[in-house]
Write a protein that holds these residues in place. Structure first.
Motif, short mmCIF file in Angstrom:
data_model
loop_
_atom_site.label_atom_id
_atom_site.label_comp_id
_atom_site.label_asym_id
_atom_site.label_seq_id
_atom_site.Cartn_x
_atom_site.Cartn_y
_atom_site.Cartn_z
N TYR A 223 -38.74 -32.88 57.30
CA TYR A 223 -38.73 -31.46 57.66
C TYR A 223 -38.04 -31.25 59.00
N ALA A 224 -38.28 -32.15 59.94
CA ALA A 224 -37.62 -32.04 61.24
C ALA A 224 -36.11 -32.19 61.11
N LEU A 225 -35.66 -33.00 60.15
CA LEU A 225 -34.23 -33.22 59.92
C LEU A 225 -33.57 -32.07 59.17
N SER A 226 -34.25 -31.59 58.13
CA SER A 226 -33.60 -30.65 57.20
C SER A 226 -34.08 -29.21 57.33
N GLY A 227 -35.24 -29.02 57.96
CA GLY A 227 -35.78 -27.68 58.08
C GLY A 227 -36.35 -27.13 56.78
N ARG A 228 -36.64 -28.03 55.82
CA ARG A 228 -37.19 -27.58 54.54
C ARG A 228 -38.02 -28.69 53.93
N ARG A 229 -38.75 -28.35 52.90
CA ARG A 229 -39.50 -29.34 52.13
C ARG A 229 -38.57 -29.94 51.09
N ILE A 230 -38.46 -31.26 51.09
CA ILE A 230 -37.64 -31.95 50.10
C ILE A 230 -38.53 -32.51 48.99
N SER A 231 -37.91 -32.94 47.90
CA SER A 231 -38.63 -33.63 46.83
C SER A 231 -38.57 -35.13 47.13
N HIS A 232 -39.70 -35.70 47.48
CA HIS A 232 -39.75 -37.10 47.89
C HIS A 232 -39.80 -38.05 46.70
N VAL A 233 -39.27 -39.24 46.92
CA VAL A 233 -39.42 -40.37 46.00
C VAL A 233 -40.09 -41.49 46.78
N ILE A 234 -41.23 -41.96 46.29
CA ILE A 234 -41.97 -43.03 46.97
C ILE A 234 -41.71 -44.36 46.27
N LEU A 235 -41.60 -45.40 47.07
CA LEU A 235 -41.42 -46.75 46.55
C LEU A 235 -42.77 -47.45 46.41
N LEU A 236 -43.12 -47.78 45.15
CA LEU A 236 -44.26 -48.63 44.86
C LEU A 236 -43.74 -49.84 44.10
N HIS A 237 -44.62 -50.78 43.83
CA HIS A 237 -44.23 -51.96 43.07
C HIS A 237 -45.07 -52.08 41.81
N HIS A 238 -44.47 -52.70 40.81
CA HIS A 238 -45.15 -52.97 39.55
C HIS A 238 -46.06 -54.17 39.80
N ASN A 239 -47.30 -53.89 40.19
CA ASN A 239 -48.21 -54.97 40.60
C ASN A 239 -49.66 -54.60 40.33
N LEU A 240 -50.56 -55.51 40.67
CA LEU A 240 -51.97 -55.32 40.36
C LEU A 240 -52.56 -54.15 41.15
N ALA A 241 -52.17 -53.98 42.41
CA ALA A 241 -52.71 -52.88 43.21
C ALA A 241 -52.42 -51.54 42.54
N ALA A 242 -51.21 -51.36 42.06
CA ALA A 242 -50.87 -50.12 41.37
C ALA A 242 -51.68 -49.98 40.08
N ALA A 243 -51.84 -51.09 39.36
CA ALA A 243 -52.61 -51.05 38.12
C ALA A 243 -54.06 -50.63 38.36
N LEU A 244 -54.63 -51.08 39.47
CA LEU A 244 -56.03 -50.79 39.75
C LEU A 244 -56.24 -49.47 40.47
N PHE A 245 -55.27 -49.06 41.30
CA PHE A 245 -55.52 -47.96 42.23
C PHE A 245 -54.63 -46.73 42.04
N LEU A 246 -53.68 -46.75 41.11
CA LEU A 246 -52.74 -45.63 41.03
C LEU A 246 -53.43 -44.31 40.73
N ASP A 247 -54.40 -44.30 39.85
CA ASP A 247 -55.12 -43.06 39.55
C ASP A 247 -55.75 -42.49 40.82
N ASP A 248 -56.40 -43.35 41.60
CA ASP A 248 -57.00 -42.92 42.86
C ASP A 248 -55.94 -42.39 43.82
N LEU A 249 -54.79 -43.05 43.84
CA LEU A 249 -53.72 -42.63 44.74
C LEU A 249 -53.20 -41.24 44.37
N VAL A 250 -52.93 -41.02 43.11
CA VAL A 250 -52.43 -39.71 42.68
C VAL A 250 -53.44 -38.62 43.00
N GLN A 251 -54.70 -38.88 42.71
CA GLN A 251 -55.73 -37.90 43.02
C GLN A 251 -55.83 -37.65 44.51
#
Length: 319
Positions: A223-251
Motif C-alpha cells: 500500500y505504501a508503494l502503490s497507494g492501493r490494495r493489491i491482490s496478493h499471492v502467498i507462497l506456501l509449500h506442499h507439505n505436512l504443515a499445510a495439510a494439517l493447518f491450512l483450514d485454520d490458516l484460511v479461517q
C-alpha cells in the motif's frame, strides 16, 4: 498526513513483530484506513511425494486438497519435476489437476538461479524439461516460479532468462507475500518424529500467526508503494504443515478481515506486470519493488524471509 503516519507505523510494527512476535490482538499492526479488504490467493511449491511419519502421502495430500475444497479456493501447484515421473509423482499432479487447481512450472531439479554453478543455458533446460512433464495435464498453465525466489545474480542471466520465458509464453509466477512456512514444517516433522503423539497445537498457532504477520507486513508495504490494495499471492509449500493447518490458516485470514480468492484471478492485478531491475533479482515482488524504490532500506532485510528469523521465537515457545 494522518494516513501516511498510519501506513508507516503499520510497516514498522509489522517489521518489529518479526523479531519480537507477540501474537495478541493488542499487538497486531494497525489496519490500513481504507474500506477495501486485503485479498490473498494461495499457491504451493514443489509437490512432495513421500510419506511423512505416520501420514501416508495419499492421506496428507488429500487432507490439504480437502481444505481448499472446503473454502472453494482455486490454487496453483508450482511443481518441480524430478520426482514427478514416478507413480507417486503422477498421483500428486493428477490429484491436484483433477481437483481443479492449476499446474505450473518450478524447474526440474529445483536449483537456485543465483548460484554461480547454474548457467543461463542450464536453467533454460530446467524449465523445458519440467514443461515436458506438466504440459500433459489439462490444467497446465505457463507460469514459472523461481526456486527460492532467486531470479539471477548477473544482468546476463536475469535479462537472458526473462527473454527466454517470453519466447516460451511463460509469465513469472511472482509472490507478493513470502514467509517461512517450510521452517515451521521442518520443526513440526522433527517433533512428530520424536513423538508421534506430541501436542502440535503450538505449531498450529505459530503457523497461522506467522503467516498473517508476514501478510500484514507485505500488505502495508504494498500500500505504501502503490497507494492501493493489491491482490496478493502467498507462497506456501506442499507439505505436512499445510495439510494439517491450512483450514485454520484460511479461517484466521478471514477472521482478520482478509478476502481469499482464486490464484488465477489474483494474477490479473496489474502489479504483476512490474519488472524490478534489482541485481541480484528476486525475493517477493513487493520486496523487490520496495528495494528498487530506495525508500525502505531501514525495514528491508536480506534474505527477506528465512528460518533464522523464526528460530528464536520458536525456541522460546518450545516448538
Amino acid at each position: 498526513m494522518t494516513k501516511i503516519f498510519v501506513f508507516l507505523v503499520s510497516v514498522l510494527v509489522s517489521f518489529l513483530g518479526v523479531f519480537y512476535p507477540v501474537y495478541t490482538p493488542t499487538h497486531a499492526p494497525p489496519a490500513i484506513q481504507v474500506q477495501e479488504k486485503p485479498r490473498v490467493a494461495f499457491t504451493f511449491d514443489d509437490g512432495q511425494t513421500n510419506d511423512i511419519g505416520t501420514y501416508k502421502l495419499e492421506d496428507w495430500n488429500e487432507r490439504l486438497l480437502s481444505h481448499l475444497k472446503k473454502h472453494q479456493l482455486k490454487a496453483i501447484l508450482f511443481s518441480s519435476g524430478a520426482n514427478k515421473t514416478t507413480p507417486r509423482g503422477k498421483y500428486v499432479l493428477s490429484s491436484w489437476n483433477n481437483a481443479g487447481h492449476l499446474i505450473a512450472n518450478h524447474t526440474f531439479t529445483h536449483p537456485s538461479f543465483s548460484s554461480k554453478n547454474v548457467t543461463l543455458e542450464g536453467f533454460k533446460k530446467e524449465l523445458l524439461q519440467n514443461d515436458s512433464i506438466i504440459k500433459a495435464y489439462s490444467n497446465y498453465t505457463r507460469y514459472f516460479r523461481f526456486p527460492y525466489l532467486k531470479e539471477g545474480n548477473t544482468p546476463e542471466k536475469i535479462d537472458g532468462f526473462r527473454a527466454f520465458m517470453q519466447q516460451q509464453g511463460y509469465k513469472n509466477g511472482h509472490v507478493t507475500i513470502d514467509a517461512s512456512d517450510w521452517y515451521i514444517n521442518n520443526r513440526l516433522i522433527a517433533r512428530l518424529t520424536q513423538n508421534p503423539k506430541a501436542d502440535i497445537s503450538g505449531f498450529r498457532e505459530y503457523y497461522k500467526n506467522h503467516l498473517l504477520n508476514r501478510a500484514t507486513f507485505y500488505d502495508s508495504l504494498a500500500y505504501a508503494l502503490s497507494g492501493r490494495r493489491i491482490s496478493h499471492v502467498i507462497l506456501l509449500h506442499h507439505n505436512l504443515a499445510a495439510a494439517l493447518f491450512l483450514d485454520d490458516l484460511v479461517q484466521h485470514f478471514k477472521a482478520n478481515g482478509w478476502e481469499v480468492m482464486a490464484a488465477d484471478k489474483a494474477y490479473q492485478d496489474k502489479i504483476y506486470d512490474e519488472v524490478p531491475r534489482n541485481i541480484p533479482a528476486g525475493e517477493s515482488l513487493i520486496w523487490a519493488l520496495a528495494k528498487q524504490s530506495g525508500r525502505f532500506e531501514k525495514i528491508l532485510r536480506y534474505p527477506a524471509e528465512d528460518g533464522e528469523y523464526e528460530k528464536p521465537a520458536m525456541d522460546k515457545l518450545g516448538l
